[in-house]
Design a protein around this motif. Structure first.
Motif, short mmCIF file in Angstrom:
data_model
loop_
_atom_site.label_atom_id
_atom_site.label_comp_id
_atom_site.label_asym_id
_atom_site.label_seq_id
_atom_site.Cartn_x
_atom_site.Cartn_y
_atom_site.Cartn_z
N GLU A 6 87.38 5.75 57.76
CA GLU A 6 87.22 7.19 58.75
C GLU A 6 88.58 8.08 58.45
OE1 GLU A 6 84.17 7.47 60.58
OE2 GLU A 6 83.79 5.13 59.94
N LEU A 7 88.32 9.40 58.93
CA LEU A 7 89.26 10.06 58.56
C LEU A 7 90.12 10.39 59.20
CD1 LEU A 7 86.73 13.49 57.77
CD2 LEU A 7 87.84 12.36 56.21
N PHE A 14 98.93 10.10 56.28
CA PHE A 14 99.41 11.39 55.84
C PHE A 14 100.54 11.71 56.94
CE2 PHE A 14 95.99 11.78 52.83
CZ PHE A 14 96.32 12.58 51.67
N ALA A 15 100.17 11.37 57.90
CA ALA A 15 100.98 11.83 59.14
C ALA A 15 102.69 11.02 59.36
CB ALA A 15 100.40 12.03 60.39
N GLU A 16 101.94 9.78 58.89
CA GLU A 16 103.53 8.85 58.79
C GLU A 16 103.88 7.92 57.26
OE1 GLU A 16 101.22 5.12 59.85
OE2 GLU A 16 101.35 5.99 62.67
N GLN A 17 103.50 9.23 56.26
CA GLN A 17 103.31 8.65 54.67
C GLN A 17 105.10 8.85 54.86
OE1 GLN A 17 101.67 8.42 52.23
NE2 GLN A 17 103.48 8.18 51.21
N GLU A 197 95.48 17.99 61.69
CA GLU A 197 95.05 17.21 60.78
C GLU A 197 95.52 18.57 59.14
OE1 GLU A 197 91.20 15.35 62.84
OE2 GLU A 197 91.48 16.90 62.18
N LEU A 198 95.25 19.47 59.66
CA LEU A 198 95.89 20.04 58.39
C LEU A 198 97.05 20.24 58.10
CD1 LEU A 198 95.19 22.93 56.50
CD2 LEU A 198 95.86 23.74 57.98
#
Length: 383
Positions: A6-7, A14-17, A197-198
Motif C-alpha cells: 500500500e502507498l 522512503f522515510a526510513e531510507q 509523504e511528499l
C-alpha cells in the motif's frame, strides 16, 4: 506471487531510507566499492559515480552531536555546520565513517573553515566554489571538476573516461526527471498526498545509492498515486504553502509538521532537499560534458551566490505552477547568506507575485516548537 504494498507502506519505507542505508553503505565497503561522502548540493556526484563509487549525503540535521562540535567550533555558528562536524568527530554517522573521502566546498565562510578542522581526522577534498555565476566563475568551476576527477583517478588508481561520465550523467538525470514527475503531482488541487509523504520521497531518495533503482522506484510510486487520484483518492483542499530557505530534514521537519498541524499543505519545497537540487538537468549530448556539468551545478540558486538571480527565477516558476497561496522561508540561526537575502525574497514574493511571505529563524532544538506553531497558525489563518 508479488506482494503489492500500500502507498502508506511505501512512503514509510522512503522515510526510513536513511537508517536502512546505514547497512547498505557497509555492504558497499565490504565489497570493495569506494564511498564518497558530501554535504552540499553543489557536489558533482556524476564524477564519483563514473569511477563506480557510491555517493552519499552525510549526517548534518540533528542537534545530537552539537555539544561535541562546540568543543572546537564557536557556539554561535550555524547548527548545520556544527552538526556536520560533530557527527564526523564523534563517529556517530555511519556514512561518514565508511566514506573514503569527504568532498567539501567553499560555500559559506563557516563551512570552509570547518573543513579545515575536519581534515585533521578525515581525508577531505575541498572544491573551490565560485561565489558568482558569471563566465569567469564557470571557468573556475569547470577546472575544479576536472581537478576532482584527477584526484579520484590518482587516489583510487582508476581511469574516469568521458564515456563513463556521460553514462553517470544519464543515470542521475533519470533520477532528477523521476523526482520532478513525482513532486509535479502536487500541482493537483486538491493534492494527492500530504506534505510528509511528499517530503519522505524527496528526502529518502537522496539516500538510495543504487541510482538506477531509485529512478524506477520513484516512477512506480508516481504512477500509483496518479492512478489512485484518478479513482478519487485525494486529500481535502487546504491552503497551499511553498517552503524555501535553508536545507530541510531531520530536526527542521518540525516546520512541515507545523504547516500540517495548522491546516496547510506544503505543495513545493524550493530548498536543497527539493526543487533546487533537481530542477536542472545536465545536457547529456553537450560537446564537452565537463563544461555541461559545471554549468548545471553552478546554476543552483543558493544564497552563497552573488547576485543570486536563479533563486527567484525558480521560486517564481514554482509559485505559478503549484498555485501557491503563501511562502514560508526557513532560515537556520547564524546562516548569514540566507538571512541577508530574506529582504529580497520577501519583496519578490510580496510585490512581484502578490503573495503573503513569512520568514522563520530556527535551529535544531525542539524548544521553539510552540512559538513556531503559533506563527505558522497565524500565517495560514491569514491566507
Amino acid at each position: 506471487m508479488e506482494i503489492i504494498k500500500e502507498l502508506p507502506e511505501i512512503f514509510e519505507e522512503f522515510a526510513e531510507q536513511r537508517q536502512k542505508s546505514f547497512l547498505a553503505v557497509k555492504e558497499y565497503k565490504d565489497r570493495g566499492i569506494p564511498v564518497v561522502g558530501a554535504y552540499c548540493t553543489y557536489f558533482p556526484k556524476e564524477i564519483a559515480m563514473a569511477m563506480g563509487a557510491a555517493t552519499v549525503g552525510l549526517c548534518s540535521m540533528s542537534e545530537e552531536t552539537i555539544p561535541e562540535a562546540e568543543k572546537d567550533l564557536p557556539k554561535n555558528l550555524c547548527p548545520l555546520i556544527k552538526a556536520s562536524y560533530g557527527f564526523g568527530k564523534s563517529d556517530k554517522c555511519p556514512f561518514f565513517y565508511f566514506s573514503d573521502v569527504v568532498v567539501g566546498e567553499t560555500t559559506c565562510d563557516g563551512k570552509k573553515k570547518m573543513y579545515e578542522y575536519m581534515a585533521e581526522f578525515k581525508e577531505v577534498f575541498l572544491m573551490e566554489l565560485p561565489n558568482s555565476q558569471r563566465e569567469e566563475g564557470l571557468k573556475l568551476w569547470t577546472k575544479e571538476i576536472l581537478r576532482f576527477k584527477e584526484y579520484l583517478e590518482e587516489k583510487f588508481g582508476v581511469e574516469i573516461t568521458e564515456e563513463k561520465v556521460r553514462a553517470a550523467v544519464r543515470e542521475e538525470n533519470e533520477v532528477r526527471k523521476a523526482l520532478k514527475e513525482f513532486y509535479g503531482l502536487m500541482r493537483h488541487e486538491p493534492t494527492p498526498m500530504d506534505s510528509k509523504e511528499l517530503f519522505s520521497v524527496l528526502y529518502g531518495s537522496t539516500f538510495k545509492m543504487d541510482r538506477a533503482a531509485a529512478a524506477k522506484e520513484i516512477r512506480e510510486v508516481t504512477a500509483r498515486i496518479e492512478k489512485e487520484y484518478a479513482e478519487g483518492k485525494r486529500r481535502d483542499k487546504k491552503p497551499r504553502i511553498l517552503i524555501t530557505g535553508c536545507p530541510i530534514g531531520g530536526a527542521t521537519e518540525k516546520l512541515i509538521r507545523a504547516v500540517e498541524d495548522n491546516g496547510g499543505v506544503v505543495v513545493a519545497f524550493e530548498n536543497c532537499t527539493g526543487a533546487k537540487a533537481i530542477d536542472r538537468l545536465v545536457e547529456e549530448e553537450a560537446e564537452n560534458i565537463y563544461d555541461a556539468l559545471a554549468e548545471r551545478y553552478l546554476a543552483i540558486g543558493c544564497s552563497v551566490m552573488t547576485p543570486n538571480k536563479n533563486r527567484p527565477e525558480l521560486l517564481g516558476r514554482l509559485i505559478d505552477e503549484f498555485k501557491v497561496d503563501g511562502v514560508i522561508e526557513m532560515v537556520l540561526q547564524a546562516c548569514h547568506t540566507y538571512s541577508v537575502e530574506t529582504g529580497k525574497i520577501r519583496r519578490f514574493v510580496n510585490e512581484e507575485k502578490g503573495l503573503p511571505f513569512i520568514s522563520i529563524e530556527t535551529d535544531y532544538s525542539q524548544a521553539d516548537v510552540g512559538q513556531l506553531n503559533t506563527r505558522v497558525a497565524a500565517f495560514i489563518e491569514m491566507l
